[in-house]
Scaffold this motif. Structure first.
Motif, PDB file in Angstrom:
ATOM      1  N   ILE A 203      34.711   6.557  24.836  1.00  0.00           N
ATOM      2  CA  ILE A 203      34.469   6.238  23.425  1.00  0.00           C
ATOM      3  C   ILE A 203      33.273   5.311  23.204  1.00  0.00           C
ATOM      4  O   ILE A 203      32.458   5.565  22.297  1.00  0.00           O
ATOM      5  CB  ILE A 203      35.743   5.679  22.777  1.00  0.00           C
ATOM      6  CG1 ILE A 203      36.738   6.830  22.561  1.00  0.00           C
ATOM      7  CG2 ILE A 203      35.451   4.984  21.445  1.00  0.00           C
ATOM      8  CD1 ILE A 203      38.077   6.412  22.009  1.00  0.00           C
ATOM      9  N   PRO A 204      33.093   4.244  23.975  1.00  0.00           N
ATOM     10  CA  PRO A 204      31.911   3.400  23.734  1.00  0.00           C
ATOM     11  C   PRO A 204      30.587   4.163  23.815  1.00  0.00           C
ATOM     12  O   PRO A 204      29.738   4.053  22.919  1.00  0.00           O
ATOM     13  CB  PRO A 204      32.016   2.339  24.841  1.00  0.00           C
ATOM     14  CG  PRO A 204      33.471   2.268  25.152  1.00  0.00           C
ATOM     15  CD  PRO A 204      33.964   3.687  25.033  1.00  0.00           C
ATOM     16  N   THR A 205      30.426   4.958  24.867  1.00  0.00           N
ATOM     17  CA  THR A 205      29.188   5.729  25.029  1.00  0.00           C
ATOM     18  C   THR A 205      29.058   6.798  23.957  1.00  0.00           C
ATOM     19  O   THR A 205      27.970   7.019  23.407  1.00  0.00           O
ATOM     20  CB  THR A 205      29.148   6.389  26.426  1.00  0.00           C
ATOM     21  OG1 THR A 205      29.236   5.377  27.419  1.00  0.00           O
ATOM     22  CG2 THR A 205      27.868   7.183  26.623  1.00  0.00           C
ATOM     23  N   ALA A 206      30.169   7.467  23.619  1.00  0.00           N
ATOM     24  CA  ALA A 206      30.140   8.508  22.599  1.00  0.00           C
ATOM     25  C   ALA A 206      29.767   7.928  21.240  1.00  0.00           C
ATOM     26  O   ALA A 206      29.021   8.554  20.466  1.00  0.00           O
ATOM     27  CB  ALA A 206      31.501   9.197  22.523  1.00  0.00           C
ATOM     28  N   THR A 207      30.260   6.735  20.941  1.00  0.00           N
ATOM     29  CA  THR A 207      29.916   6.086  19.666  1.00  0.00           C
ATOM     30  C   THR A 207      28.437   5.737  19.637  1.00  0.00           C
ATOM     31  O   THR A 207      27.746   5.966  18.626  1.00  0.00           O
ATOM     32  CB  THR A 207      30.759   4.805  19.474  1.00  0.00           C
ATOM     33  OG1 THR A 207      32.144   5.129  19.570  1.00  0.00           O
ATOM     34  CG2 THR A 207      30.484   4.182  18.114  1.00  0.00           C
ATOM     35  N   ASP A 208      27.944   5.206  20.733  1.00  0.00           N
ATOM     36  CA  ASP A 208      26.512   4.883  20.813  1.00  0.00           C
ATOM     37  C   ASP A 208      25.662   6.131  20.589  1.00  0.00           C
ATOM     38  O   ASP A 208      24.650   6.094  19.869  1.00  0.00           O
ATOM     39  CB  ASP A 208      26.179   4.276  22.177  1.00  0.00           C
ATOM     40  CG  ASP A 208      26.698   2.854  22.337  1.00  0.00           C
ATOM     41  OD1 ASP A 208      26.933   2.186  21.310  1.00  0.00           O
ATOM     42  OD2 ASP A 208      26.890   2.427  23.500  1.00  0.00           O
ATOM     43  N   CYS A 217      27.475   7.916   7.911  1.00  0.00           N
ATOM     44  CA  CYS A 217      28.769   7.279   8.116  1.00  0.00           C
ATOM     45  C   CYS A 217      29.525   8.043   9.206  1.00  0.00           C
ATOM     46  O   CYS A 217      29.054   9.080   9.681  1.00  0.00           O
ATOM     47  CB  CYS A 217      29.600   7.277   6.832  1.00  0.00           C
ATOM     48  SG  CYS A 217      30.059   8.942   6.256  1.00  0.00           S
ATOM     49  N   ILE A 218      30.678   7.511   9.578  1.00  0.00           N
ATOM     50  CA  ILE A 218      31.616   8.210  10.463  1.00  0.00           C
ATOM     51  C   ILE A 218      32.911   8.397   9.693  1.00  0.00           C
ATOM     52  O   ILE A 218      33.312   7.525   8.919  1.00  0.00           O
ATOM     53  CB  ILE A 218      31.875   7.398  11.749  1.00  0.00           C
ATOM     54  CG1 ILE A 218      30.647   7.447  12.666  1.00  0.00           C
ATOM     55  CG2 ILE A 218      33.111   7.917  12.498  1.00  0.00           C
ATOM     56  CD1 ILE A 218      30.773   6.574  13.917  1.00  0.00           C
ATOM     57  N   THR A 219      33.559   9.539   9.892  1.00  0.00           N
ATOM     58  CA  THR A 219      34.899   9.727   9.337  1.00  0.00           C
ATOM     59  C   THR A 219      35.851  10.056  10.482  1.00  0.00           C
ATOM     60  O   THR A 219      35.496  10.792  11.403  1.00  0.00           O
ATOM     61  CB  THR A 219      34.936  10.826   8.256  1.00  0.00           C
ATOM     62  OG1 THR A 219      36.208  10.798   7.599  1.00  0.00           O
ATOM     63  CG2 THR A 219      34.710  12.210   8.830  1.00  0.00           C
ATOM     64  N   ASN A 220      37.028   9.475  10.414  1.00  0.00           N
ATOM     65  CA  ASN A 220      38.028   9.705  11.458  1.00  0.00           C
ATOM     66  C   ASN A 220      38.931  10.878  11.134  1.00  0.00           C
ATOM     67  O   ASN A 220      39.272  11.097   9.962  1.00  0.00           O
ATOM     68  CB  ASN A 220      38.907   8.463  11.644  1.00  0.00           C
ATOM     69  CG  ASN A 220      38.203   7.349  12.381  1.00  0.00           C
ATOM     70  OD1 ASN A 220      37.201   7.565  13.058  1.00  0.00           O
ATOM     71  ND2 ASN A 220      38.722   6.138  12.251  1.00  0.00           N
ATOM     72  N   ILE A 233      34.996   1.065  18.163  1.00  0.00           N
ATOM     73  CA  ILE A 233      34.124   1.834  17.272  1.00  0.00           C
ATOM     74  C   ILE A 233      33.602   0.949  16.144  1.00  0.00           C
ATOM     75  O   ILE A 233      32.399   0.943  15.837  1.00  0.00           O
ATOM     76  CB  ILE A 233      34.882   3.052  16.704  1.00  0.00           C
ATOM     77  CG1 ILE A 233      35.283   3.993  17.837  1.00  0.00           C
ATOM     78  CG2 ILE A 233      34.032   3.787  15.665  1.00  0.00           C
ATOM     79  CD1 ILE A 233      36.311   5.044  17.436  1.00  0.00           C
ATOM     80  N   ILE A 234      34.503   0.181  15.515  1.00  0.00           N
ATOM     81  CA  ILE A 234      34.122  -0.657  14.382  1.00  0.00           C
ATOM     82  C   ILE A 234      33.105  -1.717  14.800  1.00  0.00           C
ATOM     83  O   ILE A 234      32.146  -2.011  14.062  1.00  0.00           O
ATOM     84  CB  ILE A 234      35.371  -1.327  13.762  1.00  0.00           C
ATOM     85  CG1 ILE A 234      36.271  -0.274  13.082  1.00  0.00           C
ATOM     86  CG2 ILE A 234      34.962  -2.408  12.759  1.00  0.00           C
ATOM     87  CD1 ILE A 234      35.643   0.417  11.881  1.00  0.00           C
ATOM     88  N   ALA A 235      33.280  -2.291  15.967  1.00  0.00           N
ATOM     89  CA  ALA A 235      32.328  -3.305  16.443  1.00  0.00           C
ATOM     90  C   ALA A 235      30.913  -2.729  16.535  1.00  0.00           C
ATOM     91  O   ALA A 235      29.928  -3.371  16.145  1.00  0.00           O
ATOM     92  CB  ALA A 235      32.773  -3.841  17.796  1.00  0.00           C
ATOM     93  N   LYS A 236      30.817  -1.502  17.025  1.00  0.00           N
ATOM     94  CA  LYS A 236      29.510  -0.865  17.179  1.00  0.00           C
ATOM     95  C   LYS A 236      28.927  -0.405  15.843  1.00  0.00           C
ATOM     96  O   LYS A 236      27.726  -0.561  15.589  1.00  0.00           O
ATOM     97  CB  LYS A 236      29.611   0.313  18.148  1.00  0.00           C
ATOM     98  CG  LYS A 236      29.849  -0.111  19.604  1.00  0.00           C
ATOM     99  CD  LYS A 236      29.961   1.085  20.531  1.00  0.00           C
ATOM    100  CE  LYS A 236      30.062   0.643  21.987  1.00  0.00           C
ATOM    101  NZ  LYS A 236      28.805   0.005  22.465  1.00  0.00           N
ATOM    102  N   THR A 237      29.757   0.160  14.976  1.00  0.00           N
ATOM    103  CA  THR A 237      29.253   0.653  13.684  1.00  0.00           C
ATOM    104  C   THR A 237      28.884  -0.501  12.750  1.00  0.00           C
ATOM    105  O   THR A 237      27.910  -0.396  11.997  1.00  0.00           O
ATOM    106  CB  THR A 237      30.289   1.569  13.003  1.00  0.00           C
ATOM    107  OG1 THR A 237      31.538   0.881  12.884  1.00  0.00           O
ATOM    108  CG2 THR A 237      30.482   2.851  13.795  1.00  0.00           C
ATOM    109  N   ILE A 242      26.789   0.886   9.685  1.00  0.00           N
ATOM    110  CA  ILE A 242      27.253   2.242   9.352  1.00  0.00           C
ATOM    111  C   ILE A 242      28.746   2.164   9.020  1.00  0.00           C
ATOM    112  O   ILE A 242      29.540   1.695   9.835  1.00  0.00           O
ATOM    113  CB  ILE A 242      27.043   3.215  10.537  1.00  0.00           C
ATOM    114  CG1 ILE A 242      25.549   3.390  10.823  1.00  0.00           C
ATOM    115  CG2 ILE A 242      27.704   4.569  10.265  1.00  0.00           C
ATOM    116  CD1 ILE A 242      24.775   4.108   9.733  1.00  0.00           C
ATOM    117  N   PRO A 243      29.154   2.618   7.832  1.00  0.00           N
ATOM    118  CA  PRO A 243      30.577   2.565   7.474  1.00  0.00           C
ATOM    119  C   PRO A 243      31.405   3.640   8.173  1.00  0.00           C
ATOM    120  O   PRO A 243      30.898   4.721   8.500  1.00  0.00           O
ATOM    121  CB  PRO A 243      30.560   2.815   5.959  1.00  0.00           C
ATOM    122  CG  PRO A 243      29.325   3.620   5.722  1.00  0.00           C
ATOM    123  CD  PRO A 243      28.316   3.145   6.743  1.00  0.00           C
ATOM    124  N   VAL A 244      32.666   3.307   8.416  1.00  0.00           N
ATOM    125  CA  VAL A 244      33.623   4.257   8.987  1.00  0.00           C
ATOM    126  C   VAL A 244      34.729   4.495   7.961  1.00  0.00           C
ATOM    127  O   VAL A 244      35.310   3.537   7.431  1.00  0.00           O
ATOM    128  CB  VAL A 244      34.248   3.727  10.292  1.00  0.00           C
ATOM    129  CG1 VAL A 244      35.282   4.718  10.836  1.00  0.00           C
ATOM    130  CG2 VAL A 244      33.174   3.465  11.339  1.00  0.00           C
TER     131      VAL A 244
END
Length: 324
Positions: A203-208, A217-220, A233-237, A242-244
């Motif tokens: 997940i960390p690399t995929a978010t980057d 934005c990102i939607t879950n 995810i939130i820490a990186k966005t 960028i809003p999630v």
């Protein structure tokens, strides 16, 4: 000698009485049946499902709830663990297996093979997961309101053109949701930028990677592996401004900006009530029981929106910060 014999007789009677009581208590304890519940992992929506299920069982069974004990299993977002837990519950011949989230539901239904009723909760697409064709299986769906979510995103970001999505290849519900979301977004002229993972460590690399794709934005989705790592995810966005957008209210409470949300406790309670009816013999676990889908509602976080410099639009719903 007579006095001694009387004392011995009394002692024997006392021991016999204690033994009978102990055996009776043991028999009573042994008569208590087990409800096995497999929860795919620890995050707020799955925990809410479990709380709701217990509330539904208590209400539906009434005094008879005391005749059951719950064996709760946590799979820690590992489908192979769910499979092992399901096999163990089947070997114990539990009265019923409850399964929270799609991987747990598939594992439980596959292990039970129709011999034990399986009632799932929060399975987004039962048909795509193959559950609709299985005997002695039923439950509740938490299918996302894709139209509502996209409309809400457009309220917050009127010029939105590209939305990022993280999803797990091993979760059948996520594969199904991606296809639906993409079709609906494309009809609105919005591109869905997908980033697949196979496990939480990616997940960390995929978010980057997703953040390099010029997304708005990102939607879950209701992807349990992704939601279980929401803090990462939130820490990186947040760092990228960028809003999630979350898939339910607790994600908004934990850092997402907004959501067309479901009430997972209410969904869990509906599931628990179904379980109670099955245990009482009023119905059987089959697709004849209507799958429960709760209506969505909009919610948002003023705190998150302010931090990201995004104005709260009309029709954003309820402010979760006012509930804190």
């Amino acid at each position: 000698m007579k006095k001694l014999s009387v004392k011995v007789l009394v002692l024997v009677l006392v021991i016999a009485t204690i033994t009978v009581c102990a055996l009776s208590f043991s028999a009573c304890s042994n008569n208590q049946q087990t409800i096995g519940i497999i929860k795919f992992g620890e995050h707020d929506s799955l925990n809410d499902c479990y709380e709701g299920i217990v509330a539904g069982l208590q209400e539906g069974l009434g005094d008879a709830f005391a005749n059951y004990k719950i064996d709760l299993q946590n799979s820690n977002f590992d489908a192979s663990v769910s499979a092992a837990q399901a096999n163990t519950l089947v070997s114990k011949n539990v009265a019923l297996i409850g399964a929270i989230a799609t991987p747990s539901a598939v594992a439980a239904a596959s292990a039970a093979k129709g011999t034990i009723p399986v009632v799932y909760c929060a399975v987004s697409d039962p048909a795509a997961a193959g559950l609709s064709d299985m005997a002695n299986v039923t439950g509740s769906s938490d299918l996302l309101d894709f139209d509502g979510q996209l409309a809400l995103i457009k309220k917050f970001i009127p010029t939105v053109s590209k939305i990022g999505v993280l999803y797990t290849l091993g979760e059948a519900n996520s594969i199904s949701q991606i296809a639906t979301l993409e079709a609906k977004a494309n009809a609105l002229g919005i591109t869905i930028e997908k980033q697949a993972i196979t496990n939480a460590s990616e997940i960390p690399t995929a978010t980057d990677t997703l953040l390099t794709k010029d997304i708005d934005c990102i939607t879950n989705l209701t992807d349990n592996t992704v939601v279980g790592a929401l803090d990462i995810i939130i820490a990186k966005t947040n760092a990228a401004n960028i809003p999630v957008f979350g898939s339910e209210i607790d994600q908004v409470k934990n850092g997402c900006i907004a959501s067309a949300s479901l009430d997972y406790k209410a969904l869990g309670k509906e599931t628990g009530l179904i379980m109670a009816k099955i245990l009482k013999g009023e119905v059987t676990a089959s697709n004849d029981i209507a799958i429960q889908v709760k209506d969505s509602f909009n919610c948002y976080s003023t705190k998150v929106a302010t931090a990201l410099g995004i104005a709260i639009p009309e029709g954003a719903g309820q402010d979760v910060d006012l509930q804190a």
